[in-house]
Each structure stands twice: as C-alpha cells, then as structure tokens.
Write a protein that holds these residues in place. Structure first.
Motif, PDB file in Angstrom:
ATOM      1  N   THR A  80       0.831  -1.210   0.000  1.00 52.40           N
ATOM      2  CA  THR A  80       0.000   0.000   0.000  1.00 52.40           C
ATOM      3  C   THR A  80       0.867   1.263   0.000  1.00 52.40           C
ATOM      4  O   THR A  80       0.542   2.237  -0.677  1.00 52.40           O
ATOM      5  CB  THR A  80      -0.977   0.004   1.193  1.00 52.40           C
ATOM      6  OG1 THR A  80      -0.252  -0.139   2.407  1.00 52.40           O
ATOM      7  CG2 THR A  80      -1.983  -1.140   1.074  1.00 52.40           C
ATOM      8  N   ALA A  81       1.987   1.248   0.731  1.00 52.56           N
ATOM      9  CA  ALA A  81       2.877   2.412   0.754  1.00 52.56           C
ATOM     10  C   ALA A  81       3.466   2.698  -0.621  1.00 52.56           C
ATOM     11  O   ALA A  81       3.586   3.859  -1.024  1.00 52.56           O
ATOM     12  CB  ALA A  81       3.996   2.194   1.776  1.00 52.56           C
ATOM     13  N   CYS A  83       2.085   2.103  -3.473  1.00 54.60           N
ATOM     14  CA  CYS A  83       1.029   2.712  -4.291  1.00 54.60           C
ATOM     15  C   CYS A  83       0.922   4.208  -4.005  1.00 54.60           C
ATOM     16  O   CYS A  83       0.829   5.022  -4.918  1.00 54.60           O
ATOM     17  CB  CYS A  83      -0.311   2.031  -4.033  1.00 54.60           C
ATOM     18  SG  CYS A  83      -0.445   0.380  -4.722  1.00 54.60           S
ATOM     19  N   ARG A  84       0.949   4.574  -2.726  1.00 55.86           N
ATOM     20  CA  ARG A  84       0.887   5.989  -2.364  1.00 55.86           C
ATOM     21  C   ARG A  84       2.146   6.732  -2.837  1.00 55.86           C
ATOM     22  O   ARG A  84       2.077   7.873  -3.291  1.00 55.86           O
ATOM     23  CB  ARG A  84       0.693   6.150  -0.864  1.00 55.86           C
ATOM     24  CG  ARG A  84      -0.699   5.739  -0.392  1.00 55.86           C
ATOM     25  CD  ARG A  84      -0.938   6.084   1.073  1.00 55.86           C
ATOM     26  NE  ARG A  84       0.013   5.437   1.963  1.00 55.86           N
ATOM     27  CZ  ARG A  84      -0.140   4.217   2.478  1.00 55.86           C
ATOM     28  NH1 ARG A  84      -1.213   3.504   2.203  1.00 55.86           N
ATOM     29  NH2 ARG A  84       0.782   3.709   3.276  1.00 55.86           N
ATOM     30  N   ALA A  85       3.298   6.081  -2.747  1.00 56.88           N
ATOM     31  CA  ALA A  85       4.568   6.717  -3.117  1.00 56.88           C
ATOM     32  C   ALA A  85       4.629   7.091  -4.594  1.00 56.88           C
ATOM     33  O   ALA A  85       5.320   8.043  -4.952  1.00 56.88           O
ATOM     34  CB  ALA A  85       5.742   5.806  -2.767  1.00 56.88           C
ATOM     35  N   PHE A  88      -0.724   7.438  -6.218  1.00 52.18           N
ATOM     36  CA  PHE A  88      -2.123   7.085  -6.029  1.00 52.18           C
ATOM     37  C   PHE A  88      -2.615   7.737  -4.739  1.00 52.18           C
ATOM     38  O   PHE A  88      -1.953   7.667  -3.704  1.00 52.18           O
ATOM     39  CB  PHE A  88      -2.317   5.568  -5.962  1.00 52.18           C
ATOM     40  CG  PHE A  88      -2.183   4.886  -7.297  1.00 52.18           C
ATOM     41  CD1 PHE A  88      -3.147   5.052  -8.280  1.00 52.18           C
ATOM     42  CD2 PHE A  88      -1.091   4.073  -7.567  1.00 52.18           C
ATOM     43  CE1 PHE A  88      -3.027   4.429  -9.508  1.00 52.18           C
ATOM     44  CE2 PHE A  88      -0.964   3.441  -8.794  1.00 52.18           C
ATOM     45  CZ  PHE A  88      -1.932   3.625  -9.769  1.00 52.18           C
ATOM     46  N   GLU A  89      -3.775   8.385  -4.817  1.00 52.05           N
ATOM     47  CA  GLU A  89      -4.290   9.121  -3.668  1.00 52.05           C
ATOM     48  C   GLU A  89      -5.142   8.255  -2.758  1.00 52.05           C
ATOM     49  O   GLU A  89      -5.174   8.463  -1.549  1.00 52.05           O
ATOM     50  CB  GLU A  89      -5.089  10.324  -4.156  1.00 52.05           C
ATOM     51  CG  GLU A  89      -4.195  11.323  -4.891  1.00 52.05           C
ATOM     52  CD  GLU A  89      -4.968  12.249  -5.787  1.00 52.05           C
ATOM     53  OE1 GLU A  89      -5.965  11.805  -6.408  1.00 52.05           O
ATOM     54  OE2 GLU A  89      -4.581  13.420  -5.867  1.00 52.05           O
ATOM     55  N   GLU A  90      -5.838   7.312  -3.321  1.00 53.43           N
ATOM     56  CA  GLU A  90      -6.675   6.412  -2.540  1.00 53.43           C
ATOM     57  C   GLU A  90      -6.199   4.983  -2.783  1.00 53.43           C
ATOM     58  O   GLU A  90      -6.109   4.539  -3.917  1.00 53.43           O
ATOM     59  CB  GLU A  90      -8.141   6.557  -2.950  1.00 53.43           C
ATOM     60  CG  GLU A  90      -8.698   7.945  -2.682  1.00 53.43           C
ATOM     61  CD  GLU A  90     -10.114   8.106  -3.194  1.00 53.43           C
ATOM     62  OE1 GLU A  90     -10.856   7.103  -3.243  1.00 53.43           O
ATOM     63  OE2 GLU A  90     -10.456   9.240  -3.547  1.00 53.43           O
ATOM     64  N   VAL A  91      -5.871   4.285  -1.703  1.00 49.89           N
ATOM     65  CA  VAL A  91      -5.398   2.911  -1.788  1.00 49.89           C
ATOM     66  C   VAL A  91      -6.246   2.087  -0.843  1.00 49.89           C
ATOM     67  O   VAL A  91      -6.273   2.345   0.354  1.00 49.89           O
ATOM     68  CB  VAL A  91      -3.904   2.805  -1.407  1.00 49.89           C
ATOM     69  CG1 VAL A  91      -3.432   1.359  -1.492  1.00 49.89           C
ATOM     70  CG2 VAL A  91      -3.057   3.709  -2.301  1.00 49.89           C
ATOM     71  N   ARG A  92      -6.946   1.104  -1.408  1.00 49.35           N
ATOM     72  CA  ARG A  92      -7.855   0.297  -0.605  1.00 49.35           C
ATOM     73  C   ARG A  92      -7.514  -1.179  -0.769  1.00 49.35           C
ATOM     74  O   ARG A  92      -7.396  -1.680  -1.882  1.00 49.35           O
ATOM     75  CB  ARG A  92      -9.297   0.547  -1.044  1.00 49.35           C
ATOM     76  CG  ARG A  92     -10.329  -0.176  -0.208  1.00 49.35           C
ATOM     77  CD  ARG A  92     -11.737   0.307  -0.513  1.00 49.35           C
ATOM     78  NE  ARG A  92     -12.138   0.062  -1.875  1.00 49.35           N
ATOM     79  CZ  ARG A  92     -12.783  -1.021  -2.291  1.00 49.35           C
ATOM     80  NH1 ARG A  92     -13.086  -1.981  -1.448  1.00 49.35           N
ATOM     81  NH2 ARG A  92     -13.133  -1.153  -3.553  1.00 49.35           N
ATOM     82  N   ALA A 116      -6.168   0.994  -6.353  1.00 48.14           N
ATOM     83  CA  ALA A 116      -5.451   2.261  -6.209  1.00 48.14           C
ATOM     84  C   ALA A 116      -6.027   3.245  -7.213  1.00 48.14           C
ATOM     85  O   ALA A 116      -6.193   2.917  -8.386  1.00 48.14           O
ATOM     86  CB  ALA A 116      -3.959   2.055  -6.464  1.00 48.14           C
TER      87      ALA A 116
END
Length: 122
Positions: A80-81, A83-85, A88-92, A116
């Motif tokens: 998940t980290a 994806c954010r890095a 991507f603003e929303e990661v579920r 993502a």
C-alpha cells in the motif's frame, strides 16, 4: 513509457509485481498509465510482529513457489505504501490472505488485491 502505451480508465496489474526486477519503477509505470483505477493483485508475505513496517522480501533463486522468475514480495504495508509513493491518492485493500511464515526453504506466498485510484488525474 506510458506516452507510447497510453492512458486507461482501468489498469489491471495482476500477478506481475513479484516478477519485476525493479518493483517501484513498475508501479510508477502502472500509475502513469492509469486515469482512474489500478487493480493490483500480487504475492505478499507476512511479517510476524512487523506488519506495520513496509518491508519487501528478495528471492535470490526459486525460494518462492519453486519459480526462478520471482524476485520480490512485499508485505501488505509495503504494497500500500508503494502505491501511495507513486502518486495514487486512494489505496484500498480489497482482499489479503497470507499464511504464517514457514520454516521451509520454499515459501508459499499469500495474495492481495489492491484498488489504487486518483481523486483527480495528476
């Protein structure tokens, strides 16, 4: 290069991440090609008592499922980290299942599905 490939409303990145020699670069390419949603399915591993730390495991040979083409598996926090890095603003986390670590030379990984997405395309 995503300029050659194009941009897509939905990008499926299924079962590929563990085979990438440079997993963050692969994730950057997925983000660049995604307009709205990336569905990412990959092998994951469990880190007893370290689940909160973003960690990835490297496989030198065929330790993951007897497959020499597997290089990496992240834990769920790392997945998940990453994806954010890459933006991507929303990661579920849609689904995540992972067995307890084994004493065997050969690991059987768990699997995770991540959605993502972007609030607004960058």
């Amino acid at each position: 290069d995503s300029t050659v490939l194009g941009n897509f409303d939905i990008v499926l990145f299924l079962g590929v991440l563990s085979h990438m020699e440079i997993p963050l670069d692969a994730r950057k390419r997925v983000a660049a090609a995604t307009k709205e949603l990336a569905v990412i399915e990959t092998a994951i591993f469990r880190t007893e008592n370290l689940e909160h730390l973003p960690l990835s495991r490297f496989f030198e040979l065929d330790e993951l499922n007897h497959d020499i083409s597997n290089w990496w598996t992240p834990n769920l926090a790392c997945l998940t980290a990453m994806c954010r890095a890459v933006g991507f603003e929303e990661v579920r986390v849609v689904e995540a299942q992972c067995p307890a670590p084994s004493e065997s030379k050969y690991e059987t990984s768990g699997r995770a599905i991540i959605h993502a997405s972007f609030s607004n395309k960058h």
